[in-house]
Structures are given as C-alpha cells and as structure tokens.
Design a protein around this motif. Sequence first.
Motif, short mmCIF file in Angstrom:
data_model
loop_
_atom_site.label_atom_id
_atom_site.label_comp_id
_atom_site.label_asym_id
_atom_site.label_seq_id
_atom_site.Cartn_x
_atom_site.Cartn_y
_atom_site.Cartn_z
N GLU A 69 -6.17 2.08 6.93
CA GLU A 69 -7.44 2.43 6.54
C GLU A 69 -7.60 2.26 5.13
O GLU A 69 -6.53 2.70 4.33
CB GLU A 69 -7.55 3.84 6.95
CG GLU A 69 -7.99 4.02 8.40
CD GLU A 69 -9.05 3.13 8.98
OE1 GLU A 69 -10.33 2.97 8.28
OE2 GLU A 69 -8.89 2.61 10.00
N PRO A 70 -8.54 1.81 4.49
CA PRO A 70 -8.95 1.42 3.07
C PRO A 70 -8.36 2.93 2.28
O PRO A 70 -8.00 3.05 1.25
CB PRO A 70 -10.15 1.06 3.02
CG PRO A 70 -10.73 0.67 4.22
CD PRO A 70 -9.84 1.16 5.13
N VAL A 75 -3.89 1.28 -4.92
CA VAL A 75 -3.34 0.41 -5.92
C VAL A 75 -3.68 0.76 -7.13
O VAL A 75 -4.64 1.39 -7.58
CB VAL A 75 -3.95 -1.07 -5.62
CG1 VAL A 75 -3.39 -2.05 -7.00
CG2 VAL A 75 -4.06 -1.75 -4.31
N GLY A 76 -2.36 1.12 -7.70
CA GLY A 76 -2.63 2.04 -9.14
C GLY A 76 -2.89 3.39 -8.89
O GLY A 76 -2.46 4.10 -8.08
N ASP A 77 -4.36 3.70 -9.31
CA ASP A 77 -4.92 5.00 -9.13
C ASP A 77 -6.05 5.00 -8.34
O ASP A 77 -6.78 5.98 -8.43
CB ASP A 77 -4.97 5.85 -10.52
CG ASP A 77 -5.80 5.38 -11.33
OD1 ASP A 77 -6.28 4.10 -11.21
OD2 ASP A 77 -6.40 5.64 -12.43
N ARG A 78 -6.44 3.90 -7.75
CA ARG A 78 -7.62 3.54 -7.14
C ARG A 78 -7.37 3.37 -5.64
O ARG A 78 -6.78 2.30 -5.23
CB ARG A 78 -8.21 2.59 -7.65
CG ARG A 78 -9.60 2.23 -6.99
CD ARG A 78 -10.56 1.22 -7.78
NE ARG A 78 -9.99 -0.11 -7.83
CZ ARG A 78 -9.94 -0.99 -6.63
NH1 ARG A 78 -10.99 -0.38 -5.58
NH2 ARG A 78 -9.63 -2.01 -6.52
N ALA A 79 -8.10 4.14 -4.72
CA ALA A 79 -7.82 3.81 -3.13
C ALA A 79 -8.66 2.34 -2.91
O ALA A 79 -9.71 2.21 -3.82
CB ALA A 79 -8.39 4.93 -2.42
N LYS A 80 -8.52 1.85 -1.80
CA LYS A 80 -9.17 0.60 -1.49
C LYS A 80 -10.56 0.86 -1.24
O LYS A 80 -11.53 -0.03 -1.25
CB LYS A 80 -8.54 -0.34 -0.32
CG LYS A 80 -7.14 -0.70 -0.63
CD LYS A 80 -7.36 -1.81 -1.93
CE LYS A 80 -7.54 -3.08 -1.60
NZ LYS A 80 -7.75 -4.22 -2.49
N GLU A 82 -12.54 3.00 -2.53
CA GLU A 82 -13.25 3.23 -3.88
C GLU A 82 -13.82 2.00 -4.78
O GLU A 82 -13.16 1.12 -4.74
CB GLU A 82 -12.27 4.19 -4.79
CG GLU A 82 -11.81 5.49 -4.24
CD GLU A 82 -10.95 6.24 -4.94
OE1 GLU A 82 -10.60 7.36 -4.64
OE2 GLU A 82 -10.38 5.59 -5.97
N PRO A 83 -15.07 2.30 -5.37
CA PRO A 83 -15.35 0.84 -6.05
C PRO A 83 -14.53 0.54 -7.21
O PRO A 83 -13.83 1.70 -7.67
CB PRO A 83 -16.66 1.34 -6.53
CG PRO A 83 -16.66 2.91 -6.33
CD PRO A 83 -15.78 3.34 -5.45
#
Length: 91
Positions: A69-70, A75-80, A82-83
Amino acid sequence: MKTVLDRHGSTPQYFLQLRRFAMPIVQISLVSGRDEAVVKRCLKAVAQTVHETLGAPLESIRVFATPVEPAHWVVGDRAKDEPAPTSKVSQ
C-alpha cells in the motif's frame, strides 16, 4: 551425523546435479495499484530473463510480486501516498 560430502564424496558431478535442480526465487515489491495484466507480463518476463541468464529450467523458477500500500512505502521522509513537495524557486 554424516554430511553431504560423507554420503556422496566431493565429486563435482554431484554438485552439478544439485545446481541443475536449484530453484531461483525472485521477489518484486511494488506499490499497489498497477494493472494486473502489466504485473503478470513483468513477472513472466523476469522468469524468462532468469532462465536465459542463469540457465535454470523455466519450470523451476519462481517469481512473485508483493503489492505494498502507498501509505506503507516511504522514500526518504515521504510516504508514496503523500504529495510530492513543491520546489520553491528563489527570485
């Protein structure tokens, strides 16, 4: 306890036979939401590539995809889910 070498000796032929039956397993993790037909095509192409490059019998190769699930893929500090951050251009 006897080892494999004790039972079969150290003959290369025995180990070549073992290699012939080795079962390559390929796991692909990807963000869920892709078209099922596209994922199936990808899995079959990977199996064919493993067959061609490693020489493993096609019927011994296992390839599977694990959809994630996204919100559970970061990736880094951002979930897939999230914009992407907007870049600020300094003037």
